[in-house]
Structures are given as structure tokens and as C-alpha cells.
Scaffold this active site. Structure first.
Site, PDB file in Angstrom:
ATOM      1  N   TYR A  12       0.620  -0.997   0.036  1.00 19.81           N
ATOM      2  CA  TYR A  12       0.043  -0.010   0.118  1.00 19.81           C
ATOM      3  C   TYR A  12       0.887   1.223   0.118  1.00 19.81           C
ATOM      4  O   TYR A  12       0.215   2.381  -0.217  1.00 19.81           O
ATOM      5  CB  TYR A  12      -0.748   0.125   1.209  1.00 19.81           C
ATOM      6  CG  TYR A  12      -2.027  -0.894   1.152  1.00 19.81           C
ATOM      7  CD1 TYR A  12      -3.012  -1.215   0.519  1.00 19.81           C
ATOM      8  CD2 TYR A  12      -1.785  -2.229   2.044  1.00 19.81           C
ATOM      9  CE1 TYR A  12      -3.940  -2.251   0.460  1.00 19.81           C
ATOM     10  CE2 TYR A  12      -2.601  -3.371   2.098  1.00 19.81           C
ATOM     11  CZ  TYR A  12      -3.567  -3.339   1.387  1.00 19.81           C
ATOM     12  OH  TYR A  12      -4.470  -4.245   1.310  1.00 19.81           O
ATOM     13  N   HIS A  17      -4.421   6.345  -1.029  1.00 14.15           N
ATOM     14  CA  HIS A  17      -4.986   6.067   0.437  1.00 14.15           C
ATOM     15  C   HIS A  17      -3.730   6.340   1.606  1.00 14.15           C
ATOM     16  O   HIS A  17      -4.124   6.712   2.634  1.00 14.15           O
ATOM     17  CB  HIS A  17      -5.724   4.610   0.796  1.00 14.15           C
ATOM     18  CG  HIS A  17      -6.917   4.719   1.626  1.00 14.15           C
ATOM     19  ND1 HIS A  17      -7.645   5.728   1.686  1.00 14.15           N
ATOM     20  CD2 HIS A  17      -7.433   3.660   1.981  1.00 14.15           C
ATOM     21  CE1 HIS A  17      -8.687   5.585   2.482  1.00 14.15           C
ATOM     22  NE2 HIS A  17      -8.484   3.999   2.689  1.00 14.15           N
ATOM     23  N   ASN A  65      -9.180   1.483   8.413  1.00 11.66           N
ATOM     24  CA  ASN A  65     -10.505   1.424   8.980  1.00 11.66           C
ATOM     25  C   ASN A  65     -10.365   1.160  10.525  1.00 11.66           C
ATOM     26  O   ASN A  65     -11.467   0.940  11.287  1.00 11.66           O
ATOM     27  CB  ASN A  65     -11.523   0.628   8.413  1.00 11.66           C
ATOM     28  CG  ASN A  65     -11.156  -0.918   8.263  1.00 11.66           C
ATOM     29  OD1 ASN A  65      -9.945  -1.231   8.653  1.00 11.66           O
ATOM     30  ND2 ASN A  65     -12.114  -1.653   7.606  1.00 11.66           N
ATOM     31  N   ASP A  90      -6.093  11.366   3.115  1.00 11.54           N
ATOM     32  CA  ASP A  90      -6.417  11.475   1.926  1.00 11.54           C
ATOM     33  C   ASP A  90      -7.805  11.987   1.756  1.00 11.54           C
ATOM     34  O   ASP A  90      -8.709  11.559   2.666  1.00 11.54           O
ATOM     35  CB  ASP A  90      -6.498  10.221   1.038  1.00 11.54           C
ATOM     36  CG  ASP A  90      -7.109   8.993   1.655  1.00 11.54           C
ATOM     37  OD1 ASP A  90      -6.758   8.658   2.967  1.00 11.54           O
ATOM     38  OD2 ASP A  90      -8.036   8.464   0.980  1.00 11.54           O
ATOM     39  N   ASN A 111     -13.364   6.036   6.199  1.00 11.26           N
ATOM     40  CA  ASN A 111     -13.541   5.150   7.231  1.00 11.26           C
ATOM     41  C   ASN A 111     -12.218   5.330   8.473  1.00 11.26           C
ATOM     42  O   ASN A 111     -12.582   5.020   9.361  1.00 11.26           O
ATOM     43  CB  ASN A 111     -13.083   3.777   6.573  1.00 11.26           C
ATOM     44  CG  ASN A 111     -14.428   3.617   5.586  1.00 11.26           C
ATOM     45  OD1 ASN A 111     -15.406   3.984   6.020  1.00 11.26           O
ATOM     46  ND2 ASN A 111     -14.120   2.847   4.650  1.00 11.26           N
TER      47      ASN A 111
END
Length: 188
Positions: A12, A17, A65, A90, A111
């Protein structure tokens, strides 16, 4: 306390994100500090000095989240009131290249912010909303935020992050209005 939100792991690292992580990386480059894993806090933390003030930097080691518990744990461990919290993340509703400083308000459907709201009842803390743009369709959002931006968008996002880092000394010194004016005027 300055928090950058994102998802852990190399898979990631370069995704939209993780703009909050990119922000925290720039803060560390500019002001110094070494992130260290704090397993009991479920976060990586560092300390640095900005505008003569001791600041705690934090990167949750959980997925986006589930950011709330690590943020709460770090606040509690360092005895920092939520009023002294700044969260960078973000923002789909802003185009790449735009960053907005906001105090209070809702989570906007994000989230990570939603989970922080569950664990930090005082929602009047500061936020850097880092624009990443929107894919145009709600059903494409997940793939979009978990994807890497194109070169132009990435450059715009990183330029916006640099502008946010530029106003950190004003924010840490409690000069929120001048920081907002400088940041928001620079982008227009």
C-alpha cells in the site's frame, strides 16, 4: 500530536490512501525524528521539535479503518488532549494538489476518520485533508484509493503535502488562522 493515516506494508506504500503516511514522512524529513514501533500502542511513534515545541508523531500500525484505537492509545500514553491532535489523511472530495486545514466537523465518510471518531469523543481536533481526487463513480472508490496515482497526480499530491508541512510551525504555535490563510491562498 501529529498523525498520518494510511495502510501498513509495502503493498500500500505508494497508494492514494497513504497520503497521510506521505505527509508524516515529509514531517520527519523536515523536522527530524525516527519512527519506532510501539506494539502496545499499535502505532509507530517519533518525537520532534517544531517551533520550539515537543511534538509526538504517530503512524497507526493498523489498517485505515482501524485507526481509532492506535490514535487513542498514543494520546493516552503521552497524555495529550484531543484538542492538540492533528490528523492528515487522503480526501476524495478535493482534487490532487489541494490540501485544506480544517478544525472540527464530521468524518466526511472517510473510514479512518470514522474510526477515530469512535475512539476520540472530542471531534474538534485539526485535520489536513489531502486531495487525491475522485474516480467519478462510487463503485470505483475502493480500487481508486488503493491504487497508485499517475505521475502528474502524485506530483500534485506531494506538492500539496509540502505546502501543508510549510505551515506546521504556525499550527504548532497556535496560529491557526494565519496557517489556514497561507495554505488555502497558496492553492488558489
Amino acid at each position: 500530536m501529529i498523525v498520518g493515516l494510511g495502510n501498513p506494508g509495502p503493498k500500500y506504500a505508494e497508494t492514494r490512501h497513504n497520503a497521510g503516511f506521505w505527509f508524516l514522512d515529509r514531517v520527519l524529513q523536515r523536522f527530524g525524528g525516527d519512527l519506532r514501533a510501539q506494539s502496545k500502542l499499535k502505532a509507530e511513534t517519533a518525537r520532534t521539535v517544531i517551533e520550539g515545541r515537543d511534538c509526538v508523531l504517530a503512524r497507526p500500525a493498523s489498517f485505515m479503518n482501524e485507526s481509532g484505537l492506535p490514535v487513542r492509545s498514543v494520546l493516552d500514553y503521552f497524555r495529550i488532549p484531543a484538542a492538540d491532535l492533528l490528523v492528515a489523511y487522503d480526501e476524495l472530495d478535493l482534487p490532487p494538489g489541494i490540501v485544506r486545514l480544517k478544525q472540527g466537523g464530521g468524518h466526511g465518510g472517510h473510514n479512518g476518520m470514522r474510526d477515530i471518531f469512535r475512539h476520540v469523543p472530542d471531534h474538534e481536533f485539526l485535520r489536513f485533508r489531502i486531495g487525491i481526487g475522485h474516480p467519478g463513480s462510487k463503485d470505483r472508490v475502493t480500487g481508486y484509493v488503493l491504487g497508485r496515482p499517475g505521475a502528474d497526480d502524485e506530483r500534485s499530491i506531494r506538492d500539496a503535502i509540502d505546502r501543508a508541512v510549510d505551515v506546521l510551525p504556525e499550527i504548532v504555535a497556535g496560529r491557526i488562522a494565519p496557517a489556514m490563510k497561507a495554505l488555502h491562498t497558496a492553492a488558489d
